[in-house]
Design an enzyme around this catalytic site. Structure first.
Site, PDB file in Angstrom:
ATOM      1  CG  ASP A  46      46.654  44.843  40.783  1.00  0.00           C
ATOM      2  OD1 ASP A  46      47.163  43.743  41.296  1.00  0.00           O
ATOM      3  OD2 ASP A  46      47.129  45.857  41.101  1.00  0.00           O
TER       4      ASP A  46
ATOM      5  CE  LYS B  64      43.085  34.581  36.523  1.00  0.00           C
ATOM      6  NZ  LYS B  64      42.463  36.014  36.403  1.00  0.00           N
TER       7      LYS B  64
ATOM      8  CE  LYS C 236      48.355  43.312  37.802  1.00  0.00           C
ATOM      9  NZ  LYS C 236      48.625  42.458  39.166  1.00  0.00           N
TER      10      LYS C 236
ATOM     11  CB  THR D 239      45.537  38.080  47.870  1.00  0.00           C
ATOM     12  OG1 THR D 239      44.979  38.114  46.700  1.00  0.00           O
ATOM     13  CG2 THR D 239      47.126  38.715  47.730  1.00  0.00           C
TER      14      THR D 239
ATOM     15  CG  ASN E 137      40.593  42.174  48.791  1.00  0.00           C
ATOM     16  OD1 ASN E 137      41.418  41.326  48.314  1.00  0.00           O
ATOM     17  ND2 ASN E 137      39.623  41.623  49.190  1.00  0.00           N
TER      18      ASN E 137
ATOM     19  CD  GLN F 179      49.924  38.483  37.715  1.00  0.00           C
ATOM     20  OE1 GLN F 179      49.606  39.666  38.314  1.00  0.00           O
ATOM     21  NE2 GLN F 179      49.128  37.539  38.653  1.00  0.00           N
TER      22      GLN F 179
HETATM   23  N1  GLU Z   1      46.096  41.211  40.876  1.00  0.00           N
HETATM   24  C1  GLU Z   1      46.235  39.794  41.416  1.00  0.00           C
HETATM   25  C2  GLU Z   1      47.803  39.619  41.214  1.00  0.00           C
HETATM   26  O1  GLU Z   1      48.519  40.324  41.210  1.00  0.00           O
HETATM   27  C3  GLU Z   1      45.292  38.910  40.973  1.00  0.00           C
HETATM   28  C4  GLU Z   1      45.162  38.323  39.511  1.00  0.00           C
HETATM   29  C5  GLU Z   1      44.258  37.311  39.191  1.00  0.00           C
HETATM   30  O2  GLU Z   1      43.551  36.846  40.018  1.00  0.00           O
HETATM   31  O3  GLU Z   1      44.256  37.169  38.028  1.00  0.00           O
HETATM   32  O4  GLU Z   1      48.062  38.513  41.185  1.00  0.00           O
END
Ligand code: GLU
Length: 449
Positions: free
Chosen positions: A166, A90, A126, A210, A241, A111
Protein backbone atom coordinates in the site's frame (compact mmCIF):
# COMPACT_ATOMS: atom_id res chain seq x y z
CA UNK A 1 -33.53 6.58 8.09
CA UNK A 2 -34.04 2.92 8.95
CA UNK A 3 -34.17 2.60 12.76
CA UNK A 4 -31.77 -0.34 12.92
CA UNK A 5 -29.12 1.47 10.86
CA UNK A 6 -29.66 4.59 12.95
CA UNK A 7 -29.07 2.66 16.17
CA UNK A 8 -25.93 0.91 14.88
CA UNK A 9 -24.53 4.24 13.68
CA UNK A 10 -25.13 5.83 17.07
CA UNK A 11 -23.52 2.92 18.91
CA UNK A 12 -20.57 2.94 16.53
CA UNK A 13 -20.07 6.68 17.04
CA UNK A 14 -20.11 6.20 20.79
CA UNK A 15 -17.73 3.25 20.80
CA UNK A 16 -15.24 4.72 18.33
CA UNK A 17 -15.35 8.42 19.15
CA UNK A 18 -11.59 8.77 18.61
CA UNK A 19 -11.61 7.21 15.17
CA UNK A 20 -12.89 9.83 12.71
CA UNK A 21 -11.83 8.10 9.45
CA UNK A 22 -13.38 4.84 10.58
CA UNK A 23 -16.66 6.55 11.48
CA UNK A 24 -16.62 8.35 8.14
CA UNK A 25 -16.53 5.12 6.15
CA UNK A 26 -19.06 3.35 8.37
CA UNK A 27 -21.50 6.24 7.88
CA UNK A 28 -20.92 6.30 4.14
CA UNK A 29 -21.48 2.57 3.74
CA UNK A 30 -24.37 2.01 6.17
CA UNK A 31 -26.44 4.89 4.85
CA UNK A 32 -26.53 3.34 1.37
CA UNK A 33 -27.71 0.02 2.80
CA UNK A 34 -31.10 1.34 3.84
CA UNK A 35 -33.28 -0.37 1.22
CA UNK A 36 -31.33 -3.62 1.72
CA UNK A 37 -31.83 -3.64 5.47
CA UNK A 38 -35.52 -2.75 4.97
CA UNK A 39 -35.89 -5.91 2.89
CA UNK A 40 -34.02 -8.14 5.39
CA UNK A 41 -35.43 -7.88 8.91
CA UNK A 42 -33.41 -10.99 9.86
CA UNK A 43 -30.20 -8.90 9.85
CA UNK A 44 -31.22 -7.12 13.03
CA UNK A 45 -32.05 -10.37 14.84
CA UNK A 46 -28.60 -11.66 14.00
CA UNK A 47 -26.88 -8.36 14.91
CA UNK A 48 -25.30 -8.48 11.49
CA UNK A 49 -24.44 -4.78 11.20
CA UNK A 50 -23.04 -4.66 14.74
CA UNK A 51 -20.80 -7.57 13.83
CA UNK A 52 -19.75 -6.01 10.53
CA UNK A 53 -18.49 -2.81 12.13
CA UNK A 54 -16.47 -4.68 14.76
CA UNK A 55 -13.12 -6.04 13.49
CA UNK A 56 -12.60 -9.73 14.24
CA UNK A 57 -9.16 -8.94 15.65
CA UNK A 58 -6.84 -5.94 16.07
CA UNK A 59 -3.13 -6.48 16.59
CA UNK A 60 -0.86 -3.64 17.72
CA UNK A 61 2.85 -4.15 18.30
CA UNK A 62 6.20 -2.54 18.94
CA UNK A 63 8.80 -2.43 16.16
CA UNK A 64 12.40 -1.74 17.23
CA UNK A 65 15.14 -1.17 14.67
CA UNK A 66 18.50 0.52 14.30
CA UNK A 67 19.12 3.19 11.63
CA UNK A 68 22.34 3.89 9.67
CA UNK A 69 23.67 6.20 12.39
CA UNK A 70 23.26 3.50 15.05
CA UNK A 71 20.24 5.23 16.60
CA UNK A 72 17.57 2.90 17.97
CA UNK A 73 14.06 3.70 16.68
CA UNK A 74 10.69 2.56 17.98
CA UNK A 75 7.60 2.46 15.77
CA UNK A 76 4.11 1.10 16.17
CA UNK A 77 2.92 -1.74 13.94
CA UNK A 78 -0.69 -2.75 13.20
CA UNK A 79 -2.70 -5.49 11.59
CA UNK A 80 -6.47 -5.19 11.63
CA UNK A 81 -8.08 -8.52 10.68
CA UNK A 82 -11.48 -7.15 9.87
CA UNK A 83 -13.61 -9.84 8.32
CA UNK A 84 -12.88 -13.43 7.22
CA UNK A 85 -16.39 -14.49 6.18
CA UNK A 86 -15.49 -15.08 2.53
CA UNK A 87 -11.77 -15.86 2.68
CA UNK A 88 -8.48 -15.26 4.50
CA UNK A 89 -7.89 -11.65 5.55
CA UNK A 90 -6.38 -9.78 2.62
CA UNK A 91 -5.18 -6.23 2.29
CA UNK A 92 -2.15 -4.02 2.12
CA UNK A 93 0.43 -2.69 4.57
CA UNK A 94 0.88 1.08 4.74
CA UNK A 95 4.10 2.70 5.98
CA UNK A 96 3.44 6.39 6.60
CA UNK A 97 3.83 8.68 9.63
CA UNK A 98 0.06 9.34 9.65
CA UNK A 99 -0.82 5.66 10.24
CA UNK A 100 -2.96 5.14 13.34
CA UNK A 101 -5.71 2.80 14.50
CA UNK A 102 -8.52 4.88 13.00
CA UNK A 103 -6.86 4.77 9.59
CA UNK A 104 -6.18 1.03 9.80
CA UNK A 105 -9.79 0.33 10.76
CA UNK A 106 -11.24 2.49 8.00
CA UNK A 107 -9.01 0.80 5.45
CA UNK A 108 -9.82 -2.69 6.79
CA UNK A 109 -13.56 -1.98 6.68
CA UNK A 110 -13.37 -0.64 3.11
CA UNK A 111 -11.21 -3.59 2.12
CA UNK A 112 -13.88 -6.06 3.26
CA UNK A 113 -16.40 -4.60 0.80
CA UNK A 114 -13.85 -4.10 -1.95
CA UNK A 115 -12.60 -7.67 -1.74
CA UNK A 116 -16.14 -8.99 -1.78
CA UNK A 117 -16.82 -6.99 -4.96
CA UNK A 118 -13.93 -8.67 -6.77
CA UNK A 119 -15.94 -11.94 -6.60
CA UNK A 120 -12.73 -13.68 -5.43
CA UNK A 121 -12.46 -15.57 -2.10
CA UNK A 122 -10.70 -12.95 0.06
CA UNK A 123 -11.68 -11.43 3.39
CA UNK A 124 -10.70 -7.94 4.54
CA UNK A 125 -7.67 -6.75 6.50
CA UNK A 126 -5.17 -3.92 6.63
CA UNK A 127 -1.95 -3.16 8.42
CA UNK A 128 1.08 -0.97 8.54
CA UNK A 129 3.17 1.29 10.67
CA UNK A 130 3.80 4.95 11.46
CA UNK A 131 7.32 4.43 10.08
CA UNK A 132 8.30 7.19 7.63
CA UNK A 133 10.24 5.89 4.60
CA UNK A 134 11.05 9.41 3.37
CA UNK A 135 14.82 9.87 3.04
CA UNK A 136 15.61 6.38 4.40
CA UNK A 137 18.35 4.27 2.84
CA UNK A 138 17.79 0.77 1.44
CA UNK A 139 19.54 -0.72 4.46
CA UNK A 140 17.23 1.14 6.83
CA UNK A 141 14.17 0.02 4.90
CA UNK A 142 15.37 -3.57 5.09
CA UNK A 143 16.07 -3.40 8.82
CA UNK A 144 12.67 -1.90 9.47
CA UNK A 145 10.90 -4.54 7.34
CA UNK A 146 12.73 -7.35 9.11
CA UNK A 147 11.84 -5.99 12.54
CA UNK A 148 8.21 -5.50 11.46
CA UNK A 149 7.91 -9.08 10.15
CA UNK A 150 9.55 -10.53 13.26
CA UNK A 151 6.29 -9.81 15.05
CA UNK A 152 3.81 -9.94 12.15
CA UNK A 153 4.78 -13.47 11.02
CA UNK A 154 2.91 -15.12 13.90
CA UNK A 155 -0.39 -13.57 12.82
CA UNK A 156 -0.33 -14.31 9.08
CA UNK A 157 -0.17 -17.27 6.68
CA UNK A 158 -1.31 -18.27 3.17
CA UNK A 159 -4.69 -19.47 4.54
CA UNK A 160 -4.88 -17.02 7.44
CA UNK A 161 -3.98 -13.49 6.38
CA UNK A 162 -2.16 -12.38 3.25
CA UNK A 163 -0.72 -8.84 3.39
CA UNK A 164 0.50 -6.87 0.36
CA UNK A 165 1.70 -3.36 -0.44
CA UNK A 166 0.00 0.00 0.00
CA UNK A 167 1.39 3.54 0.43
CA UNK A 168 5.09 3.31 1.26
CA UNK A 169 5.21 -0.44 0.63
CA UNK A 170 6.20 -1.55 -2.88
CA UNK A 171 8.06 -4.47 -4.42
CA UNK A 172 11.26 -3.78 -2.55
CA UNK A 173 9.61 -3.80 0.88
CA UNK A 174 7.60 -6.92 0.05
CA UNK A 175 10.88 -8.65 -0.86
CA UNK A 176 12.45 -7.83 2.50
CA UNK A 177 9.27 -8.82 4.36
CA UNK A 178 9.07 -12.13 2.52
CA UNK A 179 12.76 -12.90 3.11
CA UNK A 180 12.29 -12.46 6.85
CA UNK A 181 9.05 -14.49 6.95
CA UNK A 182 10.75 -17.37 5.11
CA UNK A 183 13.74 -17.24 7.44
CA UNK A 184 11.61 -17.37 10.60
CA UNK A 185 9.14 -20.01 9.36
CA UNK A 186 11.78 -22.12 7.60
CA UNK A 187 9.21 -22.76 4.87
CA UNK A 188 8.71 -21.49 1.35
CA UNK A 189 5.14 -20.29 1.76
CA UNK A 190 5.08 -17.69 -0.96
CA UNK A 191 1.29 -17.39 -0.81
CA UNK A 192 1.73 -15.44 2.45
CA UNK A 193 2.34 -12.10 0.73
CA UNK A 194 1.38 -10.67 -2.64
CA UNK A 195 3.09 -8.09 -4.79
CA UNK A 196 6.21 -10.25 -4.81
CA UNK A 197 8.93 -10.03 -7.45
CA UNK A 198 8.53 -12.24 -10.53
CA UNK A 199 11.61 -14.28 -9.57
CA UNK A 200 10.02 -15.61 -6.37
CA UNK A 201 6.32 -16.08 -7.00
CA UNK A 202 4.99 -12.72 -8.10
CA UNK A 203 2.32 -12.32 -10.75
CA UNK A 204 2.64 -10.55 -14.06
CA UNK A 205 0.67 -7.29 -14.15
CA UNK A 206 0.54 -6.90 -10.32
CA UNK A 207 2.53 -3.61 -10.30
CA UNK A 208 0.25 -2.16 -12.99
CA UNK A 209 -2.97 -3.75 -11.72
CA UNK A 210 -4.50 -0.98 -9.59
CA UNK A 211 -3.92 1.74 -12.19
CA UNK A 212 -4.85 -0.44 -15.18
CA UNK A 213 -7.91 -1.78 -13.35
CA UNK A 214 -9.08 1.76 -12.59
CA UNK A 215 -8.87 2.67 -16.26
CA UNK A 216 -10.67 -0.54 -17.31
CA UNK A 217 -13.43 0.50 -14.91
CA UNK A 218 -13.55 3.96 -16.51
CA UNK A 219 -13.83 2.25 -19.89
CA UNK A 220 -16.98 0.50 -18.63
CA UNK A 221 -18.41 3.80 -17.41
CA UNK A 222 -17.65 5.35 -20.81
CA UNK A 223 -19.31 2.40 -22.53
CA UNK A 224 -22.42 2.92 -20.40
CA UNK A 225 -22.45 6.61 -21.37
CA UNK A 226 -21.65 6.02 -25.07
CA UNK A 227 -18.34 7.85 -24.61
CA UNK A 228 -14.62 7.03 -25.13
CA UNK A 229 -11.03 8.04 -24.26
CA UNK A 230 -10.06 9.79 -27.49
CA UNK A 231 -8.90 13.34 -26.79
CA UNK A 232 -10.17 13.38 -23.20
CA UNK A 233 -8.19 15.25 -20.55
CA UNK A 234 -7.62 13.82 -17.06
CA UNK A 235 -6.57 15.50 -13.80
CA UNK A 236 -4.90 13.00 -11.48
CA UNK A 237 -3.41 13.50 -8.03
CA UNK A 238 -0.55 11.51 -6.55
CA UNK A 239 2.53 10.29 -8.43
CA UNK A 240 3.05 6.81 -6.99
CA UNK A 241 2.45 3.33 -8.29
CA UNK A 242 -1.32 3.67 -8.78
CA UNK A 243 -1.00 6.99 -10.60
CA UNK A 244 1.78 5.59 -12.80
CA UNK A 245 -0.35 2.60 -13.87
CA UNK A 246 -3.34 4.82 -14.60
CA UNK A 247 -1.28 7.32 -16.64
CA UNK A 248 0.24 4.47 -18.66
CA UNK A 249 -3.14 2.98 -19.59
CA UNK A 250 -4.95 6.29 -20.16
CA UNK A 251 -2.18 7.32 -22.58
CA UNK A 252 -2.36 3.97 -24.38
CA UNK A 253 -6.11 4.43 -24.88
CA UNK A 254 -5.78 7.95 -26.29
CA UNK A 255 -6.47 10.15 -23.23
CA UNK A 256 -4.17 12.84 -21.84
CA UNK A 257 -3.19 13.26 -18.16
CA UNK A 258 -2.35 16.91 -17.39
CA UNK A 259 -1.81 16.94 -13.62
CA UNK A 260 -0.07 14.95 -10.90
CA UNK A 261 0.55 15.94 -7.29
CA UNK A 262 2.61 15.28 -4.19
CA UNK A 263 2.73 16.53 -0.60
CA UNK A 264 4.61 19.59 -1.93
CA UNK A 265 1.98 20.75 -4.48
CA UNK A 266 0.86 19.92 -8.00
CA UNK A 267 2.22 20.00 -11.53
CA UNK A 268 0.29 21.12 -14.64
CA UNK A 269 1.65 19.75 -17.89
CA UNK A 270 -0.52 21.08 -20.75
CA UNK A 271 1.15 18.74 -23.28
CA UNK A 272 0.20 15.79 -21.09
CA UNK A 273 2.27 13.10 -19.37
CA UNK A 274 2.25 11.12 -22.56
CA UNK A 275 5.84 10.24 -23.48
CA UNK A 276 7.70 7.19 -22.19
CA UNK A 277 10.35 9.49 -20.69
CA UNK A 278 7.75 11.37 -18.65
CA UNK A 279 5.91 8.25 -17.53
CA UNK A 280 9.16 6.52 -16.53
CA UNK A 281 10.12 9.61 -14.55
CA UNK A 282 7.17 8.97 -12.22
CA UNK A 283 8.88 5.73 -11.18
CA UNK A 284 12.18 7.52 -10.73
CA UNK A 285 10.57 10.10 -8.44
CA UNK A 286 9.04 7.36 -6.32
CA UNK A 287 12.27 5.37 -6.09
CA UNK A 288 14.17 8.47 -4.94
CA UNK A 289 12.03 8.54 -1.75
CA UNK A 290 12.13 12.36 -1.88
CA UNK A 291 8.31 12.46 -1.88
CA UNK A 292 7.98 15.58 -4.09
CA UNK A 293 6.68 16.37 -7.58
CA UNK A 294 8.46 19.69 -8.06
CA UNK A 295 11.27 17.56 -9.54
CA UNK A 296 8.99 16.74 -12.50
CA UNK A 297 8.19 20.42 -13.14
CA UNK A 298 11.88 21.30 -13.08
CA UNK A 299 12.91 18.43 -15.33
CA UNK A 300 10.28 19.03 -18.01
CA UNK A 301 9.96 22.83 -17.69
CA UNK A 302 6.28 22.96 -16.71
CA UNK A 303 4.34 24.88 -14.07
CA UNK A 304 4.48 23.81 -10.41
CA UNK A 305 1.87 25.06 -7.90
CA UNK A 306 3.33 24.76 -4.39
CA UNK A 307 0.92 23.72 -1.62
CA UNK A 308 -2.03 23.43 -4.04
CA UNK A 309 -4.20 20.57 -5.28
CA UNK A 310 -5.10 20.06 -8.97
CA UNK A 311 -8.88 20.38 -8.42
CA UNK A 312 -10.45 23.16 -10.43
CA UNK A 313 -8.60 22.50 -13.69
CA UNK A 314 -11.11 22.29 -16.55
CA UNK A 315 -10.74 18.65 -17.61
CA UNK A 316 -13.14 15.87 -18.60
CA UNK A 317 -12.20 13.39 -15.88
CA UNK A 318 -10.91 13.81 -12.33
CA UNK A 319 -9.19 10.86 -10.67
CA UNK A 320 -7.84 11.40 -7.15
CA UNK A 321 -5.05 8.81 -6.75
CA UNK A 322 -3.13 10.07 -3.71
CA UNK A 323 -4.70 9.42 -0.31
CA UNK A 324 -7.81 9.75 1.89
CA UNK A 325 -9.82 12.98 2.18
CA UNK A 326 -7.96 14.83 -0.55
CA UNK A 327 -11.22 16.28 -1.91
CA UNK A 328 -13.32 18.32 0.52
CA UNK A 329 -16.51 20.28 -0.14
CA UNK A 330 -14.63 23.35 -1.37
CA UNK A 331 -12.57 21.21 -3.78
CA UNK A 332 -15.74 19.46 -4.96
CA UNK A 333 -17.32 22.83 -5.76
CA UNK A 334 -14.27 23.78 -7.82
CA UNK A 335 -14.49 20.47 -9.68
CA UNK A 336 -18.14 21.09 -10.55
CA UNK A 337 -17.48 24.72 -11.57
CA UNK A 338 -14.71 23.51 -13.87
CA UNK A 339 -17.30 21.49 -15.79
CA UNK A 340 -15.88 18.04 -14.99
CA UNK A 341 -18.23 15.24 -16.08
CA UNK A 342 -16.59 12.16 -14.53
CA UNK A 343 -15.41 12.01 -10.94
CA UNK A 344 -13.61 8.71 -10.46
CA UNK A 345 -12.22 7.97 -7.00
CA UNK A 346 -9.08 5.85 -7.06
CA UNK A 347 -7.26 6.21 -3.72
CA UNK A 348 -9.15 4.84 -0.72
CA UNK A 349 -11.86 7.26 0.49
CA UNK A 350 -10.40 10.35 -1.24
CA UNK A 351 -13.64 12.33 -0.78
CA UNK A 352 -15.10 13.63 2.46
CA UNK A 353 -18.71 12.49 3.01
CA UNK A 354 -19.95 16.06 2.57
CA UNK A 355 -18.12 16.43 -0.73
CA UNK A 356 -19.31 13.04 -1.94
CA UNK A 357 -22.92 13.90 -1.21
CA UNK A 358 -22.52 17.19 -3.07
CA UNK A 359 -21.00 15.50 -6.12
CA UNK A 360 -23.66 12.77 -6.17
CA UNK A 361 -26.29 15.52 -6.20
CA UNK A 362 -24.97 17.10 -9.43
CA UNK A 363 -27.12 16.42 -12.44
CA UNK A 364 -25.17 14.79 -15.26
CA UNK A 365 -22.11 14.03 -13.18
CA UNK A 366 -20.93 10.43 -12.91
CA UNK A 367 -19.30 9.49 -9.62
CA UNK A 368 -17.46 6.19 -9.12
CA UNK A 369 -16.28 4.91 -5.71
CA UNK A 370 -12.73 3.86 -4.85
CA UNK A 371 -13.72 0.50 -3.36
CA UNK A 372 -14.79 -0.54 -6.87
CA UNK A 373 -12.38 1.48 -9.00
CA UNK A 374 -9.17 0.47 -7.21
CA UNK A 375 -10.13 -3.19 -6.70
CA UNK A 376 -7.93 -4.31 -9.60
CA UNK A 377 -4.87 -4.32 -7.35
CA UNK A 378 -6.23 -6.70 -4.78
CA UNK A 379 -7.85 -8.76 -7.56
CA UNK A 380 -4.50 -9.48 -9.17
CA UNK A 381 -3.17 -10.18 -5.67
CA UNK A 382 -5.83 -12.88 -5.37
CA UNK A 383 -4.77 -14.17 -8.79
CA UNK A 384 -1.19 -14.21 -7.47
CA UNK A 385 -2.42 -16.41 -4.59
CA UNK A 386 -4.09 -18.76 -7.10
CA UNK A 387 -0.90 -19.00 -9.13
CA UNK A 388 1.14 -19.70 -5.99
CA UNK A 389 -1.26 -22.52 -5.04
CA UNK A 390 -1.09 -24.01 -8.52
CA UNK A 391 2.68 -23.56 -8.68
CA UNK A 392 2.13 -22.24 -12.18
CA UNK A 393 2.18 -18.78 -13.74
CA UNK A 394 -0.27 -17.25 -16.15
CA UNK A 395 1.14 -15.11 -18.96
CA UNK A 396 0.86 -11.30 -18.82
CA UNK A 397 -1.89 -11.52 -21.43
CA UNK A 398 -3.86 -14.05 -19.40
CA UNK A 399 -3.63 -11.99 -16.20
CA UNK A 400 -4.54 -8.79 -18.02
CA UNK A 401 -7.59 -10.44 -19.57
CA UNK A 402 -8.76 -11.72 -16.16
CA UNK A 403 -8.21 -8.26 -14.65
CA UNK A 404 -10.31 -6.69 -17.41
CA UNK A 405 -13.12 -9.22 -16.88
CA UNK A 406 -13.07 -8.66 -13.12
CA UNK A 407 -13.31 -4.86 -13.49
CA UNK A 408 -16.11 -5.24 -15.99
CA UNK A 409 -17.96 -7.52 -13.53
CA UNK A 410 -17.46 -5.07 -10.66
CA UNK A 411 -18.94 -2.25 -12.71
CA UNK A 412 -21.87 -4.36 -13.91
CA UNK A 413 -22.62 -5.87 -10.49
CA UNK A 414 -22.59 -2.39 -8.91
CA UNK A 415 -24.85 -0.92 -11.60
CA UNK A 416 -27.24 -3.85 -11.29
CA UNK A 417 -27.41 -3.71 -7.47
CA UNK A 418 -28.05 0.04 -7.54
CA UNK A 419 -30.82 -0.41 -10.09
CA UNK A 420 -32.40 -3.25 -8.13
CA UNK A 421 -32.56 -1.22 -4.92
CA UNK A 422 -33.94 1.94 -6.52
CA UNK A 423 -30.78 4.07 -6.85
CA UNK A 424 -30.62 4.23 -10.66
CA UNK A 425 -27.08 4.40 -12.11
CA UNK A 426 -25.49 5.22 -8.73
CA UNK A 427 -22.19 3.34 -8.70
CA UNK A 428 -21.41 4.42 -5.13
CA UNK A 429 -24.53 2.89 -3.58
CA UNK A 430 -24.30 -0.07 -5.96
CA UNK A 431 -20.75 -0.97 -4.86
CA UNK A 432 -21.71 -0.81 -1.19
CA UNK A 433 -24.77 -2.98 -1.72
CA UNK A 434 -23.14 -5.59 -3.97
CA UNK A 435 -20.10 -5.83 -1.68
CA UNK A 436 -22.26 -6.08 1.42
CA UNK A 437 -24.68 -8.75 0.19
CA UNK A 438 -22.05 -11.45 -0.35
CA UNK A 439 -20.37 -10.90 3.03
CA UNK A 440 -23.77 -10.79 4.77
CA UNK A 441 -24.85 -14.05 3.17
CA UNK A 442 -21.60 -15.80 4.17
CA UNK A 443 -21.84 -14.51 7.75
CA UNK A 444 -25.42 -15.67 8.13
CA UNK A 445 -24.64 -19.14 6.78
CA UNK A 446 -21.69 -19.51 9.16
CA UNK A 447 -23.76 -18.79 12.30
CA UNK A 448 -22.82 -16.66 15.27
CA UNK A 449 -19.10 -16.12 14.84
N1 GLU B 1 -3.35 -1.98 -0.80
C1 GLU B 1 -4.11 -2.42 -1.93
C2 GLU B 1 -5.59 -2.22 -1.63
O1 GLU B 1 -5.92 -1.36 -0.89
C3 GLU B 1 -3.78 -3.83 -2.35
C4 GLU B 1 -4.11 -4.87 -1.35
C5 GLU B 1 -3.70 -6.27 -1.75
O2 GLU B 1 -3.21 -6.44 -2.86
O3 GLU B 1 -3.90 -7.16 -0.93
O4 GLU B 1 -6.47 -2.85 -2.15
Amino acid sequence: MNAYIQRVLEETREKNANEPEFLQTVEEVLTSLEPVVDRHPEYEKMALLERMVEPERVIEFRVVWEDDTGKVNVNRGYRVQFNSAIGPYKGGLRFHPSVNLSMMKFLGFEQTFKNSLTSLPIGGGKGGSDFNPRGRSDAEIMHFCQAFMTELYRHIGPDVDVPAGDLGVGGKEIGYLFGQYKRIRNAYENGVLTGKGLSYGGSFVRPEATGFGAVYYVAEVFRHEGDNFAGKTFALSGFGNVCWGAVTKITELGGKVVTISGPDGYVYDPEGITTKEKIDYLLEMRNSRRDRVQDYAEKFGVEFYPGEKPWGRPVDVVMPCATQNEVNLEDARKIVEAGVRYYIEVSNMPTTNEALKFLLGQEGMIVAPSKAVNAGGVSVSALEMSQNSMRYNWTPKEVDKKLKDIMCNIHDASAKAAEEYGFGYNLVAGANIAGFLKVAQAMIEQGLV
